[in-house]
Motif scaffolding. Structure first.
Motif, PDB file in Angstrom:
ATOM      1  N   ILE A 572      67.492  96.937  40.548  1.00 48.82           N
ATOM      2  CA  ILE A 572      67.809  95.924  39.057  1.00 48.82           C
ATOM      3  C   ILE A 572      65.866  95.660  38.653  1.00 48.82           C
ATOM      4  O   ILE A 572      65.169  95.984  38.502  1.00 48.82           O
ATOM      5  CB  ILE A 572      67.812  94.440  39.027  1.00 48.82           C
ATOM      6  CG1 ILE A 572      69.487  94.257  39.781  1.00 48.82           C
ATOM      7  CG2 ILE A 572      68.721  94.402  38.031  1.00 48.82           C
ATOM      8  CD1 ILE A 572      69.720  92.788  40.026  1.00 48.82           C
ATOM      9  N   ASN A 573      66.619  97.060  37.044  1.00 49.70           N
ATOM     10  CA  ASN A 573      65.611  97.119  35.884  1.00 49.70           C
ATOM     11  C   ASN A 573      65.564  95.384  35.278  1.00 49.70           C
ATOM     12  O   ASN A 573      66.353  95.556  34.453  1.00 49.70           O
ATOM     13  CB  ASN A 573      66.108  97.974  35.932  1.00 49.70           C
ATOM     14  CG  ASN A 573      64.972  98.277  34.457  1.00 49.70           C
ATOM     15  OD1 ASN A 573      63.938  97.879  34.209  1.00 49.70           O
ATOM     16  ND2 ASN A 573      64.846  99.279  33.116  1.00 49.70           N
ATOM     17  N   TYR A 574      64.328  94.762  35.459  1.00 53.36           N
ATOM     18  CA  TYR A 574      64.160  93.541  34.935  1.00 53.36           C
ATOM     19  C   TYR A 574      63.018  94.002  33.330  1.00 53.36           C
ATOM     20  O   TYR A 574      62.458  93.174  32.988  1.00 53.36           O
ATOM     21  CB  TYR A 574      64.252  92.958  35.500  1.00 53.36           C
ATOM     22  CG  TYR A 574      64.955  92.198  36.169  1.00 53.36           C
ATOM     23  CD1 TYR A 574      65.410  91.454  35.524  1.00 53.36           C
ATOM     24  CD2 TYR A 574      65.127  91.352  37.865  1.00 53.36           C
ATOM     25  CE1 TYR A 574      67.311  90.469  36.374  1.00 53.36           C
ATOM     26  CE2 TYR A 574      65.905  91.102  38.071  1.00 53.36           C
ATOM     27  CZ  TYR A 574      67.305  90.398  37.532  1.00 53.36           C
ATOM     28  OH  TYR A 574      68.186  90.070  37.767  1.00 53.36           O
ATOM     29  N   ASP A 591      74.225  85.924  42.135  1.00 54.65           N
ATOM     30  CA  ASP A 591      73.002  85.979  42.652  1.00 54.65           C
ATOM     31  C   ASP A 591      73.837  86.221  44.173  1.00 54.65           C
ATOM     32  O   ASP A 591      74.198  86.445  44.712  1.00 54.65           O
ATOM     33  CB  ASP A 591      71.763  86.335  42.694  1.00 54.65           C
ATOM     34  CG  ASP A 591      71.155  87.321  41.680  1.00 54.65           C
ATOM     35  OD1 ASP A 591      71.928  87.638  41.351  1.00 54.65           O
ATOM     36  OD2 ASP A 591      69.801  86.986  41.824  1.00 54.65           O
ATOM     37  N   ILE A 602      69.148  92.876  47.364  1.00 52.94           N
ATOM     38  CA  ILE A 602      69.252  92.944  45.978  1.00 52.94           C
ATOM     39  C   ILE A 602      67.331  93.069  45.937  1.00 52.94           C
ATOM     40  O   ILE A 602      66.641  92.636  46.449  1.00 52.94           O
ATOM     41  CB  ILE A 602      69.170  91.727  44.992  1.00 52.94           C
ATOM     42  CG1 ILE A 602      70.490  91.336  45.107  1.00 52.94           C
ATOM     43  CG2 ILE A 602      69.396  92.058  43.488  1.00 52.94           C
ATOM     44  CD1 ILE A 602      70.910  90.119  44.647  1.00 52.94           C
ATOM     45  N   THR A 603      67.135  94.420  44.535  1.00 54.33           N
ATOM     46  CA  THR A 603      65.462  94.804  44.583  1.00 54.33           C
ATOM     47  C   THR A 603      65.341  94.997  43.382  1.00 54.33           C
ATOM     48  O   THR A 603      66.440  95.129  42.682  1.00 54.33           O
ATOM     49  CB  THR A 603      64.843  96.353  45.894  1.00 54.33           C
ATOM     50  OG1 THR A 603      66.111  96.977  44.896  1.00 54.33           O
ATOM     51  CG2 THR A 603      65.519  95.726  46.998  1.00 54.33           C
ATOM     52  N   ARG A 604      64.174  94.441  42.959  1.00 55.85           N
ATOM     53  CA  ARG A 604      64.272  93.858  41.349  1.00 55.85           C
ATOM     54  C   ARG A 604      62.684  95.286  40.931  1.00 55.85           C
ATOM     55  O   ARG A 604      61.766  94.828  41.793  1.00 55.85           O
ATOM     56  CB  ARG A 604      64.282  92.646  40.760  1.00 55.85           C
ATOM     57  CG  ARG A 604      65.711  91.831  41.681  1.00 55.85           C
ATOM     58  CD  ARG A 604      65.024  90.518  41.571  1.00 55.85           C
ATOM     59  NE  ARG A 604      66.184  90.016  41.443  1.00 55.85           N
ATOM     60  CZ  ARG A 604      66.713  89.261  43.102  1.00 55.85           C
ATOM     61  NH1 ARG A 604      65.882  90.058  44.406  1.00 55.85           N
ATOM     62  NH2 ARG A 604      67.790  88.742  43.783  1.00 55.85           N
ATOM     63  N   TYR A 605      63.010  95.878  39.974  1.00 60.72           N
ATOM     64  CA  TYR A 605      61.553  96.061  38.676  1.00 60.72           C
ATOM     65  C   TYR A 605      60.804  95.302  37.905  1.00 60.72           C
ATOM     66  O   TYR A 605      62.191  95.674  37.284  1.00 60.72           O
ATOM     67  CB  TYR A 605      61.450  97.052  39.513  1.00 60.72           C
ATOM     68  CG  TYR A 605      62.247  98.185  38.877  1.00 60.72           C
ATOM     69  CD1 TYR A 605      61.198  98.749  38.094  1.00 60.72           C
ATOM     70  CD2 TYR A 605      63.510  98.524  39.278  1.00 60.72           C
ATOM     71  CE1 TYR A 605      62.699  99.496  36.814  1.00 60.72           C
ATOM     72  CE2 TYR A 605      63.548 100.027  38.389  1.00 60.72           C
ATOM     73  CZ  TYR A 605      63.998  99.830  36.793  1.00 60.72           C
ATOM     74  OH  TYR A 605      64.163 100.923  36.888  1.00 60.72           O
ATOM     75  N   ARG A 612      57.366  89.459  36.364  1.00 56.97           N
ATOM     76  CA  ARG A 612      57.586  89.913  38.098  1.00 56.97           C
ATOM     77  C   ARG A 612      56.936  88.440  37.900  1.00 56.97           C
ATOM     78  O   ARG A 612      57.413  87.627  39.466  1.00 56.97           O
ATOM     79  CB  ARG A 612      56.373  90.676  38.671  1.00 56.97           C
ATOM     80  CG  ARG A 612      57.011  92.466  38.097  1.00 56.97           C
ATOM     81  CD  ARG A 612      56.276  93.245  38.938  1.00 56.97           C
ATOM     82  NE  ARG A 612      54.926  93.204  39.521  1.00 56.97           N
ATOM     83  CZ  ARG A 612      53.986  94.083  38.241  1.00 56.97           C
ATOM     84  NH1 ARG A 612      54.666  94.906  37.815  1.00 56.97           N
ATOM     85  NH2 ARG A 612      52.673  93.824  38.076  1.00 56.97           N
ATOM     86  N   VAL A 628      60.453  91.873  43.832  1.00 59.88           N
ATOM     87  CA  VAL A 628      59.945  91.922  43.196  1.00 59.88           C
ATOM     88  C   VAL A 628      59.104  92.992  42.816  1.00 59.88           C
ATOM     89  O   VAL A 628      57.854  92.832  42.910  1.00 59.88           O
ATOM     90  CB  VAL A 628      60.017  90.749  41.393  1.00 59.88           C
ATOM     91  CG1 VAL A 628      59.513  91.869  40.588  1.00 59.88           C
ATOM     92  CG2 VAL A 628      60.874  89.770  41.780  1.00 59.88           C
ATOM     93  N   ARG A 632      60.583 101.562  39.221  1.00 64.12           N
ATOM     94  CA  ARG A 632      61.387 101.645  40.634  1.00 64.12           C
ATOM     95  C   ARG A 632      61.837 102.277  41.503  1.00 64.12           C
ATOM     96  O   ARG A 632      62.028 101.890  42.275  1.00 64.12           O
ATOM     97  CB  ARG A 632      62.602 102.624  39.857  1.00 64.12           C
ATOM     98  CG  ARG A 632      64.120 102.885  39.582  1.00 64.12           C
ATOM     99  CD  ARG A 632      64.618 103.638  38.494  1.00 64.12           C
ATOM    100  NE  ARG A 632      65.904 104.448  39.350  1.00 64.12           N
ATOM    101  CZ  ARG A 632      66.771 105.237  38.591  1.00 64.12           C
ATOM    102  NH1 ARG A 632      66.756 104.828  37.303  1.00 64.12           N
ATOM    103  NH2 ARG A 632      68.002 105.757  39.070  1.00 64.12           N
ATOM    104  N   ALA A 635      61.058 100.100  44.174  1.00 63.38           N
ATOM    105  CA  ALA A 635      62.468  98.915  44.187  1.00 63.38           C
ATOM    106  C   ALA A 635      62.965 100.098  45.618  1.00 63.38           C
ATOM    107  O   ALA A 635      63.843  99.861  46.228  1.00 63.38           O
ATOM    108  CB  ALA A 635      62.361  98.362  43.555  1.00 63.38           C
TER     109      ALA A 635
END
Length: 657
Positions: A572-574, A591, A602-605, A612, A628, A632, A635
């Motif tokens: 996920i791009n946050y 979630d 789930i990995t996030r960046y 973050r 987080v 990308r 992640a």
């Protein structure tokens, strides 16, 4: 029975020294000009009545000579309790010179006091005003040194702080309507607003006072349909027929049938305004508009947000309201502010504030004259200039989301937009971001403690109230933080990787805001890579406002996962992602559901270190693994490593004897 129709002078002759007068009106609409003129005329001719107490909720007048300015004579008034002072500068001068006792209370509180006095209650309990200048710990709403008596008390009920507002009896009420019969029954079919006329009449009558009504025409008794009567004759003592020039619908308009709801005006296509500082600010504020939300826009610069909604063709997604009692439709501006056309409903002013105080507003967009490092805002008092709070405290304290708008500096600011970049041509001479505001009309810390999101939008940057104080979160393209922001402030805000303001704000063409607000781009944001079995969620710039937004994400993700037919990894791009407090729990539950049924991990960046940290904190608090990353690639690599580890573990278990 004798007719109640009298001349203005005959009615005013009933007022005695020391009486408490309540007066109707909202800004430049609906005040009883003929009665106020007659009261001034009697005082100037005879010196009576003297030492009156004036009790008024909203500002009433043109800011010069009309309305409550007729009462600006020394000796006529002894005490004034008002919600707004800017419209009666002649009375304000008496207060600033210590010639009268003077209070500024929240407009909504005064409206509700009329009703509570009518019901025989001792006063009003409310949280409105806590930690502002109205709180007794910060002045109790007193305006000058001549004012020593406390009319606001801090009390505790079941361990919670409340304010108790007490103001004495009402002896005389000036009310206004359209048509009266000879018994005093009054209709308001040509009035733009209902205001507090009924509550004021009841308050005066139940205080053994008198009610004087100004109307524009007379009917025979029994000729008025009962359901159109807004003030029954049993409450009215005198009826005065005003000349047309003293019974204008607003100061700017003699009569507009659309303001009275006689018909709906045809929709006129939006006219695009020039891309100046005001439009830039309104455009950025419009990004916070909640779809299907109930909104209050303040007078002045906030009015521009309605114009942007028209340009972007999203007005149908919003319900605009005005504290005067309007719900829906198109609010008027300028001298007609408080009125509107094509309304869904017009209710009494005190009822509107009941709705506001109970949390009915999804968003408020209000002006910002002065702001400090704690996120406090002042719009009510500036040295020798007395403005008053009006409905600002009620609205800002209780709306679910507050957006303050204003230019970064005042008095002479000039800007230009060139090739999508903002350039400061001439800096304003007056700083608005000061070390400490002169008077706290809005308390930033109190808002933060209650979990309220608060934004401060200017033409060159955006701030948000965070735990440490005011934080710089967005900067306009072309703006230098040191030269154009920090050098023009009296304090240093929290700065942690602010992002650029949306470039669409600085382009001439429409911003396609409808797709933004309705999350119409979600299908394009959720992409499944079958080769790597990874679901990519591009949430860059996404604003999750309400539970319905969470459900929209839920639906599209579930659709993609079912099509894949197996569990998938998720990246996920946050970047520039935002979520409201009220949607956070629903988002966390989503979630958990997908981890239990569809996702392997789930990995996030997010490139912002601040984001973050906030994401990690929020996820950990809800027992969700806070993976987080900054990029990308990081992640995705983490997700791949987890997959390889899981595959090796499975193979090892299969070969183990």
């Amino acid at each position: 029975m004798r007719s109640k129709i009298v001349t203005a002078d005959e009615a005013i002759a009933l007022i005695r020294d020391g009486d408490t007068l309540s007066s109707t009106g909202f800004v430049q609409t609906g005040f009883a000009e003929a009665l106020l003129v007659a009261l001034e005329r009697r005082f100037l001719a005879t010196g009576r009545p003297r030492d009156l107490t004036l009790f008024a909720a909203a500002g009433q007048g043109d800011g010069k000579e009309l309305g409550l300015n007729h009462l600006g004579h020394e000796g006529l008034l002894r005490r004034v309790v008002a919600g707004h002072w800017a419209r009666m500068p002649k009375v304000g001068q008496l207060a600033l010179a210590d010639r009268i006792q003077a209070y500024n209370l929240p407009q909504g509180i005064i409206c509700q006091l009329f009703r509570d006095l009518a019901a025989g209650k001792p006063g009003t309990f409310s949280k409105v005003g806590l930690h502002s200048f109205v709180d007794p710990r910060h002045g109790g709403g007193r305006i000058n040194a001549a004012t020593t008596r406390d009319i606001v008390r801090l009390v505790e009920v079941d361990g919670e702080e409340w304010l108790f507002y007490k103001v004495g009896r009402v002896n005389v009420a000036f009310i206004r309507g359209s048509t009266a019969d000879t018994f005093g029954n009054i209709t308001m079919e040509r009035e733009a607003l209902l205001l507090n006329n009924l509550a004021m009449a009841m308050a005066a009558k139940n205080s053994n006072g008198i009610v004087i009504a100004q109307v524009e025409r007379i009917a025979e008794r029994g000729a008025l349909p009962a359901r159109q009567v807004k003030i029954p004759g049993i409450l009215v003592d005198c009826v005065v027929v005003a000349e047309p020039h003293q019974h204008r619908q607003t100061v700017s308009t003699q009569y507009n049938p659309a303001y009275a709801g006689e018909f709906r005006v045809p929709h006129i296509g939006p006219v695009a305004a020039a891309l100046d500082a005001r439009k830039i600010i309104a455009r950025r504020a419009a990004f916070e508009l909640p779809p299907n939300g109930i909104i209050n826009l303040g007078v002045g610069m906030p009015e521009g947000v309605a114009g942007i909604a028209g340009e972007e063709r999203i007005s149908h997604l919003l319900t605009l309201t005005v504290e005067s009692g309007l719900i829906g439709g198109i609010p008027s501006t300028g001298g007609d502010f408080g009125t509107g056309v094509n309304m869904d409903a017009v209710i009494e002013e005190n009822q509107q504030f009941d709705f506001y105080d109970g949390g009915g507003l999804d968003m408020a967009c209000l002006g910002m004259a002065e702001c400090d490092a704690a996120g406090n805002v002042n719009v009510s008092r500036f040295g020798s200039r007395l403005t008053g709070a009006g409905g600002f405290i009620n609205i800002s304290q209780n709306a679910r989301l507050v957006v303050f708008v204003g230019t970064f500096t005042g008095a002479g600011l000039q800007v230009a937009v060139e090739d999508g970049r903002l350039r400061i041509l001439a800096e304003g001479r007056r700083r608005k971001f000061v070390r400490q505001v002169e008077q706290i009309t809005f308390n930033g810390q109190y808002a933060h403690d209650r979990g309220k999101p608060v934004y401060y939008v200017t033409e060159r940057c955006v701030f948000r109230r965070v735990p440490e104080g005011l934080a710089l979160i967005e900067v306009a393209p072309g703006i230098d933080i040191g030269r154009d922001i920090l050098a023009q402030m009296d304090f240093t805000p929290v700065i942690d990787e602010p992002i650029p303001m949306d470039p669409r704000i600085f382009m001439a063409e429409p911003m396609n805001l409808e797709a933004e607000l309705l999350n119409l781009s979600l299908p394009e944001r959720v992409i499944y890579d079958a080769g790597r079995n990874i679901l990519f969620l591009n949430f860059e710039g996404l604003y999750v406002r309400v539970a319905g937004d969470v459900q929209a994400i839920w639906d599209i993700c579930e659709q993609r996962c079912r099509a894949a037919g197996k569990r998938v990894g998720v990246v996920i791009n946050y970047d520039r992602f935002r979520i409201s407090q009220e949607a956070t729990d629903a988002y966390a539950e989503m979630d958990r559901h997908f981890l239990a049924h569809y996702f392997t991990r789930i990995t996030r960046y997010a490139t912002s270190a601040f984001l973050r940290a906030k994401l990690g904190e929020a996820l950990s608090r809800r027992d969700i693994a806070p993976h987080v990353f900054e990029r990308r690639e990081d992640a995705q690599a983490f997700l791949t490593t987890l997959g390889e580890t899981a595959q090796a573990t499975n193979q090892d278990e299969e070969t183990r004897p």
